[in-house]
Write a protein that holds these residues in place. Structure first.
Motif, PDB file in Angstrom:
ATOM      1  N   ALA A 175       5.296  19.051  -6.928  1.00 57.23           N
ATOM      2  CA  ALA A 175       6.283  20.112  -7.141  1.00 57.23           C
ATOM      3  C   ALA A 175       5.772  21.440  -6.582  1.00 57.23           C
ATOM      4  N   ALA A 176       4.472  21.707  -6.753  1.00 56.06           N
ATOM      5  CA  ALA A 176       3.898  22.954  -6.238  1.00 56.06           C
ATOM      6  C   ALA A 176       3.910  22.980  -4.715  1.00 56.06           C
ATOM      7  N   VAL A 177       3.618  21.829  -4.092  1.00 53.23           N
ATOM      8  CA  VAL A 177       3.677  21.755  -2.629  1.00 53.23           C
ATOM      9  C   VAL A 177       5.094  22.039  -2.157  1.00 53.23           C
ATOM     10  N   ARG A 178       6.075  21.403  -2.761  1.00 53.88           N
ATOM     11  CA  ARG A 178       7.468  21.589  -2.352  1.00 53.88           C
ATOM     12  C   ARG A 178       7.934  23.023  -2.585  1.00 53.88           C
ATOM     13  N   ALA A 179       7.387  23.669  -3.616  1.00 61.82           N
ATOM     14  CA  ALA A 179       7.783  25.047  -3.911  1.00 61.82           C
ATOM     15  C   ALA A 179       7.146  26.051  -2.963  1.00 61.82           C
ATOM     16  N   GLY A 180       6.215  25.602  -2.107  1.00 61.36           N
ATOM     17  CA  GLY A 180       5.558  26.509  -1.175  1.00 61.36           C
ATOM     18  C   GLY A 180       4.346  27.211  -1.733  1.00 61.36           C
ATOM     19  N   PHE A 181       3.797  26.684  -2.836  1.00 53.65           N
ATOM     20  CA  PHE A 181       2.618  27.311  -3.439  1.00 53.65           C
ATOM     21  C   PHE A 181       1.415  27.222  -2.505  1.00 53.65           C
ATOM     22  N   GLY A 182       1.227  26.044  -1.882  1.00 56.08           N
ATOM     23  CA  GLY A 182       0.064  25.870  -1.018  1.00 56.08           C
ATOM     24  C   GLY A 182       0.029  24.478  -0.424  1.00 56.08           C
ATOM     25  N   ILE A 183      -1.181  24.041  -0.078  1.00 60.48           N
ATOM     26  CA  ILE A 183      -1.398  22.752   0.576  1.00 60.48           C
ATOM     27  C   ILE A 183      -1.948  21.765  -0.442  1.00 60.48           C
ATOM     28  N   GLY A 184      -1.381  20.546  -0.486  1.00 63.04           N
ATOM     29  CA  GLY A 184      -1.844  19.558  -1.445  1.00 63.04           C
ATOM     30  C   GLY A 184      -1.578  18.142  -0.982  1.00 63.04           C
ATOM     31  N   THR A 226       0.844  -1.194   0.000  1.00 61.53           N
ATOM     32  CA  THR A 226       0.000   0.000   0.000  1.00 61.53           C
ATOM     33  C   THR A 226       0.877   1.241   0.000  1.00 61.53           C
ATOM     34  N   VAL A 227       0.318   2.330  -0.517  1.00 54.02           N
ATOM     35  CA  VAL A 227       0.976   3.626  -0.470  1.00 54.02           C
ATOM     36  C   VAL A 227       0.066   4.581   0.284  1.00 54.02           C
ATOM     37  N   GLU A 228       0.601   5.249   1.293  1.00 53.10           N
ATOM     38  CA  GLU A 228      -0.173   6.163   2.130  1.00 53.10           C
ATOM     39  C   GLU A 228      -0.034   7.585   1.606  1.00 53.10           C
ATOM     40  N   VAL A 229      -1.147   8.317   1.561  1.00 54.80           N
ATOM     41  CA  VAL A 229      -1.126   9.712   1.123  1.00 54.80           C
ATOM     42  C   VAL A 229      -1.727  10.588   2.207  1.00 54.80           C
ATOM     43  N   GLY A 230      -1.371  11.862   2.187  1.00 54.60           N
ATOM     44  CA  GLY A 230      -1.895  12.817   3.145  1.00 54.60           C
ATOM     45  C   GLY A 230      -1.762  14.228   2.614  1.00 54.60           C
ATOM     46  N   LEU A 255     -11.343  11.595  -2.760  1.00 50.70           N
ATOM     47  CA  LEU A 255     -10.440  11.570  -1.624  1.00 50.70           C
ATOM     48  C   LEU A 255     -10.827  12.634  -0.603  1.00 50.70           C
ATOM     49  N   ALA A 256     -11.175  13.835  -1.093  1.00 49.30           N
ATOM     50  CA  ALA A 256     -11.594  14.908  -0.178  1.00 49.30           C
ATOM     51  C   ALA A 256     -12.844  14.508   0.591  1.00 49.30           C
ATOM     52  N   GLU A 257     -13.797  13.896  -0.084  1.00 48.43           N
ATOM     53  CA  GLU A 257     -15.017  13.459   0.581  1.00 48.43           C
ATOM     54  C   GLU A 257     -14.714  12.376   1.606  1.00 48.43           C
ATOM     55  N   ARG A 258     -13.761  11.515   1.282  1.00 48.96           N
ATOM     56  CA  ARG A 258     -13.357  10.468   2.220  1.00 48.96           C
ATOM     57  C   ARG A 258     -12.775  11.061   3.499  1.00 48.96           C
ATOM     58  N   TRP A 259     -12.100  12.204   3.391  1.00 49.34           N
ATOM     59  CA  TRP A 259     -11.511  12.871   4.545  1.00 49.34           C
ATOM     60  C   TRP A 259     -12.482  13.824   5.224  1.00 49.34           C
ATOM     61  N   GLY A 260     -13.684  13.976   4.660  1.00 46.79           N
ATOM     62  CA  GLY A 260     -14.658  14.891   5.243  1.00 46.79           C
ATOM     63  C   GLY A 260     -14.378  16.343   4.943  1.00 46.79           C
ATOM     64  N   LEU A 261     -13.632  16.617   3.869  1.00 45.98           N
ATOM     65  CA  LEU A 261     -13.345  17.996   3.501  1.00 45.98           C
ATOM     66  C   LEU A 261     -14.504  18.559   2.682  1.00 45.98           C
ATOM     67  N   PHE A 305      -3.149  17.899   9.276  1.00 45.44           N
ATOM     68  CA  PHE A 305      -4.181  16.991   9.787  1.00 45.44           C
ATOM     69  C   PHE A 305      -3.737  15.526   9.706  1.00 45.44           C
ATOM     70  N   PRO A 306      -2.611  15.149  10.285  1.00 42.44           N
ATOM     71  CA  PRO A 306      -2.127  13.769  10.136  1.00 42.44           C
ATOM     72  C   PRO A 306      -3.067  12.725  10.747  1.00 42.44           C
ATOM     73  N   GLU A 307      -3.903  13.115  11.709  1.00 46.28           N
ATOM     74  CA  GLU A 307      -4.796  12.149  12.331  1.00 46.28           C
ATOM     75  C   GLU A 307      -5.994  11.819  11.457  1.00 46.28           C
ATOM     76  N   THR A 308      -6.440  12.772  10.656  1.00 50.02           N
ATOM     77  CA  THR A 308      -7.663  12.557   9.872  1.00 50.02           C
ATOM     78  C   THR A 308      -7.417  12.493   8.367  1.00 50.02           C
ATOM     79  N   ALA A 309      -6.540  13.346   7.856  1.00 50.57           N
ATOM     80  CA  ALA A 309      -6.316  13.398   6.405  1.00 50.57           C
ATOM     81  C   ALA A 309      -5.270  12.369   6.010  1.00 50.57           C
ATOM     82  N   THR A 310      -5.656  11.104   5.989  1.00 56.58           N
ATOM     83  CA  THR A 310      -4.748  10.027   5.599  1.00 56.58           C
ATOM     84  C   THR A 310      -5.538   8.943   4.880  1.00 56.58           C
ATOM     85  N   ALA A 311      -4.912   8.319   3.925  1.00 58.80           N
ATOM     86  CA  ALA A 311      -5.556   7.232   3.176  1.00 58.80           C
ATOM     87  C   ALA A 311      -4.473   6.317   2.632  1.00 58.80           C
ATOM     88  N   ALA A 312      -4.792   5.046   2.506  1.00 61.73           N
ATOM     89  CA  ALA A 312      -3.849   4.061   1.968  1.00 61.73           C
ATOM     90  C   ALA A 312      -4.454   3.431   0.720  1.00 61.73           C
TER      91      ALA A 312
END
Length: 298
Positions: free
Chosen positions: A232-241, A166-170, A207-213, A258-265
Motif C-alpha cells: 500500500a505504501a509503494v502504491r501511495a508513492g511513499f517510496g521504493i519497496g 512460484t511467485v516472483e517478487v521485485g 532478500l536484500a542480501e540475495r540481491w546484493g543490496l 532494477f528488473p535485471e538484478t532485483a528479482t526472486a522467485a
C-alpha cells in the motif's frame, strides 16, 4: 395435573413460536402448513398446560402476555435447533460441511486467497472458513490449522504437500514517486531514496542480501512486517519497496526498479495433515486450492 401432562409438547411450543413470529393465527398457520383451527387448538392446549393465557385477544390481533414472552426465548432456541437437526438428517453422509482453518502469509491471504475463497463459499455454502493471515508458520501437526500455504517446503514428513508454482517478487516504485525523486540508476544511488522495508522479519534482510543490496548503508523510511502495508505504501508513492510482480499491472502506476538484478522467485507449497483424505470438507477446500493456485502460478 400429572407430571406427564406438564412435559412440553413440541407441536404446542412450535405453534407459540410461529404465532409470536408472525403476529396472527392465520399467518402462523400458513407458515406451518396447518389450518387455523388446528393451530388455535394447539395454543389453547399450551395455555391449559401452563395454567394461564398466553395471548390477549384484541380487535387488532393477538398480544403476547408476559408468560408468553418468557416462554418464547427457550422455545425459539428449540425451534432453531430442530431446524438444524432436520437439515443435518437430510444431508448426505459425505456432504462437505463444517469449519476449515487455512493459514497463509498476510499478503497472500489478502491478494490471492480471498477471491478463491469467495468462489468456494458460493459452491459449498456448508463450509465455514477460518483464515489465519499471518507471517508466522503455524503447526499443522498440532492442528493450529488444517491447510497451509507456504513459501518453503514443509519439513514435517507426516504432512501431505504439493508444490503448485512460484511467485516472483521485485522492487517497485509508483510513477508519482519517481516523478518527484527520480529513478535510482544503480545500487549505490538507492541509498538516497526513501525505502520501505521489514521491521523484525529476517526474510527482508535475506532478500536484500540475495540481491546484493548493502543493508548496512540503506536507511528505511518506513519499516513494517506487514506485506500488505508495504505494498500500500509503494502504491501511495511513499517510496521504493518489494512487491509481487504479478500485482504490478504492466503499464500501470508502478515501475520496476532494477528488473535485471532485483528479482526472486519463491515456491508456493500447499500442505495439509494426512487425514485430510478422510474429511470431505478438507478435501474439497484442498482440491480447490490446488486447482486454482496451480492454474495461476504453475
Amino acid at each position: 395435573m400429572s407430571e406427564a401432562d406438564r412435559q412440553p409438547d413440541w407441536a404446542e411450543l412450535r405453534a407459540l413460536v410461529a404465532v409470536m413470529r408472525h403476529g396472527s393465527l392465520s399467518a402462523a398457520a400458513r407458515h406451518l402448513g396447518l389450518t387455523q383451527p388446528t393451530l388455535g387448538r394447539q395454543i389453547r392446549a399450551l395455555e391449559r398446560r401452563v395454567g394461564e393465557a398466553l395471548f390477549d385477544r384484541l380487535p387488532s390481533g393477538l398480544r403476547p402476555t408476559q408468560r408468553a414472552l418468557a416462554l418464547f426465548e427457550p422455545a425459539n432456541a428449540l425451534d432453531e435447533a430442530a431446524a438444524k437437526l432436520a437439515a443435518a438428517l437430510a444431508r448426505p453422509p459425505d456432504a462437505a460441511t463444517g469449519t476449515v482453518r487455512i493459514t497463509a502469509s498476510e499478503g497472500f491471504a489478502a491478494r490471492v486467497l480471498a477471491p478463491i475463497l469467495t468462489g468456494l463459499a458460493e459452491a459449498h455454502p456448508g463450509i465455514e472458513i477460518e483464515l489465519s493471515a499471518t507471517n508466522e508458520v503455524e503447526n499443522l501437526l498440532r492442528r493450529d490449522a488444517d491447510i497451509a500455504v507456504r513459501h518453503t517446503r514443509p519439513a514435517q514428513q507426516e504432512l501431505i504437500a504439493q508444490r503448485l508454482g512460484t511467485v516472483e517478487v521485485g522492487l517497485f516504485a509508483a510513477r508519482g514517486y519517481v516523478a518527484r525523486h527520480g529513478m535510482p540508476r544503480d545500487v549505490r544511488t538507492l541509498a538516497g531514496h526513501r525505502l520501505i522495508g521489514p521491521d523484525k522479519d529476517p526474510r527482508g534482510r535475506q532478500l536484500a542480501e540475495r540481491w546484493g543490496l548493502p543493508m548496512e548503508s540503506l536507511s528505511f523510511a518506513l519499516r513494517t512486517d506487514s506485506l500488505t502495508a508495504q505494498e500500500a505504501a509503494v502504491r501511495a508513492g511513499f517510496g521504493i519497496g518489494v512487491m509481487s510482480v504479478a500485482e504490478a499491472e504492466p503499464g500501470g502506476e508502478l515501475l520496476r526498479v532494477f528488473p535485471e538484478t532485483a528479482t526472486a522467485a519463491f515456491p508456493i507449497w500447499l500442505a495439509a495433515h494426512a487425514d485430510m483424505r478422510q474429511s470431505p470438507r478438507l478435501r474439497v477446500v484442498y482440491d480447490a486450492l490446488v486447482s486454482t493456485l496451480r492454474a495461476r502460478f504453475g
